[in-house]
Design a protein around this motif. Structure first.
Motif, PDB file in Angstrom:
ATOM      1  N   ASP A  19       0.821  -1.215   0.000  1.00 45.72           N
ATOM      2  CA  ASP A  19       0.000   0.000   0.000  1.00 45.72           C
ATOM      3  C   ASP A  19       0.854   1.263   0.000  1.00 45.72           C
ATOM      4  O   ASP A  19       0.572   2.229   0.716  1.00 45.72           O
ATOM      5  CB  ASP A  19      -0.933   0.020   1.220  1.00 45.72           C
ATOM      6  N   CYS A  20       1.871   1.276  -0.819  1.00 48.93           N
ATOM      7  CA  CYS A  20       2.818   2.386  -0.821  1.00 48.93           C
ATOM      8  C   CYS A  20       2.180   3.707  -1.236  1.00 48.93           C
ATOM      9  O   CYS A  20       2.603   4.768  -0.799  1.00 48.93           O
ATOM     10  CB  CYS A  20       3.992   2.071  -1.745  1.00 48.93           C
ATOM     11  N   CYS A  21       1.180   3.665  -2.090  1.00 53.92           N
ATOM     12  CA  CYS A  21       0.580   4.897  -2.609  1.00 53.92           C
ATOM     13  C   CYS A  21      -0.306   5.618  -1.603  1.00 53.92           C
ATOM     14  O   CYS A  21      -0.761   6.724  -1.871  1.00 53.92           O
ATOM     15  CB  CYS A  21      -0.202   4.602  -3.880  1.00 53.92           C
ATOM     16  N   HIS A  69      21.914  -5.471   4.405  1.00 54.45           N
ATOM     17  CA  HIS A  69      21.120  -4.412   5.011  1.00 54.45           C
ATOM     18  C   HIS A  69      19.717  -4.903   5.355  1.00 54.45           C
ATOM     19  O   HIS A  69      19.125  -4.473   6.337  1.00 54.45           O
ATOM     20  CB  HIS A  69      21.038  -3.198   4.082  1.00 54.45           C
ATOM     21  N   TRP A  70      19.202  -5.822   4.588  1.00 54.80           N
ATOM     22  CA  TRP A  70      17.858  -6.356   4.831  1.00 54.80           C
ATOM     23  C   TRP A  70      17.790  -7.093   6.178  1.00 54.80           C
ATOM     24  O   TRP A  70      16.778  -7.065   6.859  1.00 54.80           O
ATOM     25  CB  TRP A  70      17.416  -7.277   3.687  1.00 54.80           C
ATOM     26  N   LEU A  71      18.886  -7.731   6.561  1.00 49.24           N
ATOM     27  CA  LEU A  71      18.925  -8.439   7.836  1.00 49.24           C
ATOM     28  C   LEU A  71      18.918  -7.450   9.009  1.00 49.24           C
ATOM     29  O   LEU A  71      18.259  -7.670  10.025  1.00 49.24           O
ATOM     30  CB  LEU A  71      20.163  -9.337   7.890  1.00 49.24           C
ATOM     31  N   TYR A  72      19.628  -6.350   8.833  1.00 50.00           N
ATOM     32  CA  TYR A  72      19.675  -5.295   9.852  1.00 50.00           C
ATOM     33  C   TYR A  72      18.291  -4.661  10.026  1.00 50.00           C
ATOM     34  O   TYR A  72      17.818  -4.474  11.145  1.00 50.00           O
ATOM     35  CB  TYR A  72      20.717  -4.258   9.439  1.00 50.00           C
ATOM     36  N   THR A  73      17.623  -4.345   8.917  1.00 54.71           N
ATOM     37  CA  THR A  73      16.310  -3.706   9.002  1.00 54.71           C
ATOM     38  C   THR A  73      15.244  -4.673   9.501  1.00 54.71           C
ATOM     39  O   THR A  73      14.265  -4.251  10.109  1.00 54.71           O
ATOM     40  CB  THR A  73      15.887  -3.118   7.647  1.00 54.71           C
ATOM     41  N   CYS A  74      15.435  -5.935   9.253  1.00 53.69           N
ATOM     42  CA  CYS A  74      14.500  -6.961   9.726  1.00 53.69           C
ATOM     43  C   CYS A  74      14.406  -6.941  11.250  1.00 53.69           C
ATOM     44  O   CYS A  74      13.324  -7.130  11.821  1.00 53.69           O
ATOM     45  CB  CYS A  74      14.968  -8.321   9.219  1.00 53.69           C
ATOM     46  N   THR A  75      15.513  -6.685  11.928  1.00 56.09           N
ATOM     47  CA  THR A  75      15.497  -6.646  13.394  1.00 56.09           C
ATOM     48  C   THR A  75      14.657  -5.474  13.907  1.00 56.09           C
ATOM     49  O   THR A  75      14.031  -5.577  14.952  1.00 56.09           O
ATOM     50  CB  THR A  75      16.917  -6.557  13.967  1.00 56.09           C
ATOM     51  N   TYR A  76      14.627  -4.382  13.147  1.00 52.69           N
ATOM     52  CA  TYR A  76      13.823  -3.236  13.559  1.00 52.69           C
ATOM     53  C   TYR A  76      12.340  -3.461  13.296  1.00 52.69           C
ATOM     54  O   TYR A  76      11.489  -2.911  13.984  1.00 52.69           O
ATOM     55  CB  TYR A  76      14.321  -1.947  12.887  1.00 52.69           C
ATOM     56  N   ARG A  77      12.025  -4.259  12.313  1.00 55.87           N
ATOM     57  CA  ARG A  77      10.619  -4.643  12.106  1.00 55.87           C
ATOM     58  C   ARG A  77      10.131  -5.444  13.316  1.00 55.87           C
ATOM     59  O   ARG A  77       9.017  -5.259  13.789  1.00 55.87           O
ATOM     60  CB  ARG A  77      10.469  -5.449  10.816  1.00 55.87           C
ATOM     61  N   ALA A  96       9.941 -10.521   4.210  1.00 57.75           N
ATOM     62  CA  ALA A  96       9.449  -9.220   3.742  1.00 57.75           C
ATOM     63  C   ALA A  96      10.610  -8.298   3.408  1.00 57.75           C
ATOM     64  O   ALA A  96      10.602  -7.620   2.373  1.00 57.75           O
ATOM     65  CB  ALA A  96       8.550  -8.586   4.800  1.00 57.75           C
ATOM     66  N   HIS A  97      11.635  -8.284   4.242  1.00 61.61           N
ATOM     67  CA  HIS A  97      12.772  -7.396   3.989  1.00 61.61           C
ATOM     68  C   HIS A  97      13.706  -7.936   2.909  1.00 61.61           C
ATOM     69  O   HIS A  97      14.381  -7.150   2.249  1.00 61.61           O
ATOM     70  CB  HIS A  97      13.537  -7.117   5.284  1.00 61.61           C
ATOM     71  N   PHE A  98      13.764  -9.213   2.726  1.00 64.45           N
ATOM     72  CA  PHE A  98      14.637  -9.765   1.689  1.00 64.45           C
ATOM     73  C   PHE A  98      14.011  -9.604   0.299  1.00 64.45           C
ATOM     74  O   PHE A  98      14.671  -9.178  -0.641  1.00 64.45           O
ATOM     75  CB  PHE A  98      14.938 -11.242   1.954  1.00 64.45           C
ATOM     76  N   PHE A  99      12.726  -9.941   0.160  1.00 65.36           N
ATOM     77  CA  PHE A  99      12.083  -9.932  -1.155  1.00 65.36           C
ATOM     78  C   PHE A  99      11.443  -8.589  -1.514  1.00 65.36           C
ATOM     79  O   PHE A  99      11.393  -8.232  -2.689  1.00 65.36           O
ATOM     80  CB  PHE A  99      11.026 -11.045  -1.244  1.00 65.36           C
ATOM     81  N   CYS A 100      10.932  -7.872  -0.546  1.00 64.48           N
ATOM     82  CA  CYS A 100      10.237  -6.596  -0.792  1.00 64.48           C
ATOM     83  C   CYS A 100      10.784  -5.534   0.151  1.00 64.48           C
ATOM     84  O   CYS A 100      10.033  -4.929   0.922  1.00 64.48           O
ATOM     85  CB  CYS A 100       8.736  -6.746  -0.583  1.00 64.48           C
ATOM     86  N   HIS A 101      12.071  -5.298   0.091  1.00 66.83           N
ATOM     87  CA  HIS A 101      12.739  -4.472   1.083  1.00 66.83           C
ATOM     88  C   HIS A 101      12.149  -3.068   1.195  1.00 66.83           C
ATOM     89  O   HIS A 101      11.783  -2.616   2.280  1.00 66.83           O
ATOM     90  CB  HIS A 101      14.237  -4.401   0.785  1.00 66.83           C
TER      91      HIS A 101
END
Length: 155
Positions: A19-21, A69-77, A96-101
């Protein structure tokens, strides 16, 4: 609940992954400069212990030189889910962070906005909101009235 008022559901994000829009400014920021949007989120989720600049720079280094970077952001999710009482789902977060970062970052950025945080102003704005809310209770009556009336006239 009043008409037109949105009640935040518990246990799930208020918007979908794609739902980015629904928030064009956050979406553009996340897709053009994800290190900035991530840094802003990290500052809020870490309650100011990590600055926006530090988290964003670390993200940029991981994205540029290492690629994890996706692994780092995954921890914040996961931190966001814990903060808002969402069910824990490490595998889903990582996927979610690996495929649709960028979509995952944009969803998290929108979620903070929907929950009343202001990512562009950082953690200090959240502290200021709490101070303004509590000032009638922690300050003498005259001073708190002056502070609040001056705050409302200078907005």
């Amino acid at each position: 609940m009043k008409e037109g008022e949105y009640q935040t559901p518990t246990g799930e994000f208020t918007t979908g992954l794609c739902d980015c829009c629904t928030d064009c400014s956050g979406c553009c920021l996340t897709f053009c400069c994800p290190c900035v949007s991530f840094g802003r989120m990290a500052e809020i989720l870490d309650q100011g212990s990590v600055s926006c600049c530090t988290a964003g720079t670390f993200y940029l280094i991981l994205a540029t030189f290492v690629g994890f970077h996706w692994l780092y952001t995954c921890t914040y999710r996961a931190k966001m889910k814990a903060l808002f009482g969402f069910p824990k789902s490490t595998c889903d977060d990582c996927c979610a962070h690996f495929f649709c970062h960028c979509c995952a970052l944009a969803q998290e950025y929108r979620e903070l906005k929907h929950r009343g945080y202001h990512p562009s102003l950082g953690n200090y704005y959240s502290i200021l909101q709490i101070y303004i809310y509590l000032s009638p209770y922690i300050l003498p009556p005259f001073y708190s009235t002056c502070t609040i009336s001056v705050w409302h006239t200078h907005k």
